[in-house]
Design a protein around this motif. Structure first.
Motif, short mmCIF file in Angstrom:
data_model
loop_
_atom_site.label_atom_id
_atom_site.label_comp_id
_atom_site.label_asym_id
_atom_site.label_seq_id
_atom_site.Cartn_x
_atom_site.Cartn_y
_atom_site.Cartn_z
N THR A 102 1.04 -0.94 -0.02
CA THR A 102 0.32 0.24 0.05
C THR A 102 1.10 1.34 -0.24
O THR A 102 1.61 1.34 0.58
N ARG A 103 0.72 2.36 0.13
CA ARG A 103 1.19 3.34 -0.28
C ARG A 103 1.59 4.13 0.40
O ARG A 103 2.19 5.14 0.55
N THR A 104 0.35 3.84 1.57
CA THR A 104 0.85 5.01 2.71
C THR A 104 0.45 3.03 3.44
O THR A 104 -0.85 3.11 3.17
N ASP A 190 -7.27 -7.82 19.69
CA ASP A 190 -7.29 -6.72 20.70
C ASP A 190 -6.50 -6.19 21.15
O ASP A 190 -5.93 -4.90 21.96
N SER A 191 -5.45 -5.25 19.44
CA SER A 191 -4.85 -4.09 19.62
C SER A 191 -4.76 -3.60 18.27
O SER A 191 -5.73 -4.00 17.64
N MET A 192 -4.42 -2.91 17.86
CA MET A 192 -4.12 -1.93 16.95
C MET A 192 -3.76 -3.42 15.54
O MET A 192 -2.71 -3.57 15.68
N LEU A 193 -4.39 -3.01 13.81
CA LEU A 193 -3.86 -3.86 13.07
C LEU A 193 -3.21 -2.85 12.16
O LEU A 193 -3.82 -1.86 11.39
N MET A 194 -1.86 -3.22 12.09
CA MET A 194 -1.40 -1.95 11.47
C MET A 194 -1.11 -2.46 9.98
O MET A 194 0.22 -3.48 10.32
N LEU A 195 -1.12 -2.36 8.52
CA LEU A 195 -0.22 -3.47 7.61
C LEU A 195 0.44 -2.23 6.77
O LEU A 195 -0.58 -1.31 6.67
N ASP A 196 1.23 -2.63 5.66
CA ASP A 196 1.34 -2.22 4.66
C ASP A 196 1.40 -3.06 3.97
O ASP A 196 2.13 -2.71 2.23
N LYS A 197 1.19 -4.10 3.63
CA LYS A 197 1.25 -5.50 2.92
C LYS A 197 0.30 -5.99 2.47
O LYS A 197 0.24 -6.35 3.96
N MET A 268 3.53 -9.31 8.27
CA MET A 268 3.04 -7.77 7.12
C MET A 268 2.46 -7.13 8.67
O MET A 268 2.08 -6.25 8.45
N PHE A 269 2.43 -7.59 10.40
CA PHE A 269 1.41 -6.72 10.68
C PHE A 269 2.47 -6.22 11.92
O PHE A 269 3.65 -7.10 12.49
#
Length: 271
Positions: A102-104, A190-197, A268-269
């Motif tokens: 993803t671009r961001t 139970d936590s934030m999910l952050m991904l860029d791929k 990726m997370f």
């Protein structure tokens, strides 16, 4: 369907319908970055192609009669007792998962879900009809290889692509060589999910072609449970708006295992 001269246009139309050529006639078909060249002779068909690079990518759809084939290094010659009268181009999803960057960076809070529209390039199967004969499968866009997994011992070989991971369907550009996958991501951790791929398992999906010339796949849902190794993967039984089973143009290349688990998010997370 008899060949008709078509001017270059931004409006798409179905390009997977058969076209008949007379003996000695040549044809050019441009699908985004890929341009195919075909010629029918009394006992032969000729096939070649050119493909633009990533920086030269274009979205056009062009189908037209041409005087003669250009000089191409990859021209192939197919010999028959009597050449079939029609050719047909059929879109197919790629034979490996597509890892999109993803671009961001995207973030999904706990107990939330988000829907994204992500596209991937298709391959073009070139076939003759009457009688039917498959000549080749040609990638509409050249993607680089990438390894997707926690280590060099565990994972799989995929294709690498880039995406804007659009959140609004109306923002999707019309591109004849790319199929759109509706992806629902559920964060059940139970936590934030952050991904860029993100890995899109396109070999498991069917492909649909609409009257407006756009391509869609089966929708999928990816469920994140906080386990980095595996993610539950489900194919939705409800197709996107405007897509029906009657518009299916290609079957899945592979079938899902009963567990429905894939390495969609491996490595990726960041929790």
């Amino acid at each position: 369907m008899q060949p008709q001269h078509s001017n270059n246009t931004t409006a798409l139309s179905p390009w997977w319908l058969p076209i008949a050529l007379e003996s000695g006639q040549s044809w050019q078909y441009t699908l985004g970055p890929l341009t195919l060249y075909l010629q029918r002779l009394h006992s032969e068909w000729w096939l070649g192609f050119t493909r633009l690079g990533e920086q030269e990518d274009r979205h056009q759809l062009l189908s037209q009669n041409i005087e003669q084939l250009p000089q191409l290094d990859n021209l192939q010659r197919f010999v028959f007792r009597e050449s079939p009268a029609r050719f047909c181009l059929t879109p197919r999803l790629l034979d490996r998962p597509v890892v999109v960057k993803t671009r961001t960076q995207l973030s999904i809070p706990p107990a939330q879900q988000a829907v994204f529209y992500i596209s991937s390039p298709v391959e073009v199967a070139v076939s003759l009809q009457q009688p039917e004969c498959k000549l080749a499968e040609i990638a509409s866009q050249r993607l680089s290889d990438t390894w997707f997994g926690p280590s060099t011992l565990h994972g799989e070989l995929c294709y690498a692509d880039k995406t804007q991971a659009r959140h609004n369907r109306s923002e999707l550009p019309a591109r004849p060589h790319r199929a759109v996958t509706t992806i629902t991501i559920e964060n059940n951790a139970d936590s934030m999910l952050m991904l860029d791929k993100l890995s899109i398992p396109v070999p498991y999906l069917a492909l649909y072609g609409l009257h407006d010339g756009t391509l869609w796949t089966d929708p999928i849902t990816l469920q994140h449970e906080g386990n980095h190794a595996l993610t539950r993967f489900k194919i939705s039984k409800q197709l996107p708006a405007g897509v029906t089973a009657a518009s299916r143009v290609a079957e899945p290349r592979q079938h899902i295992e009963k567990q429905g688990l894939i390495r969609a998010f491996t490595g990726m997370f960041n929790d």
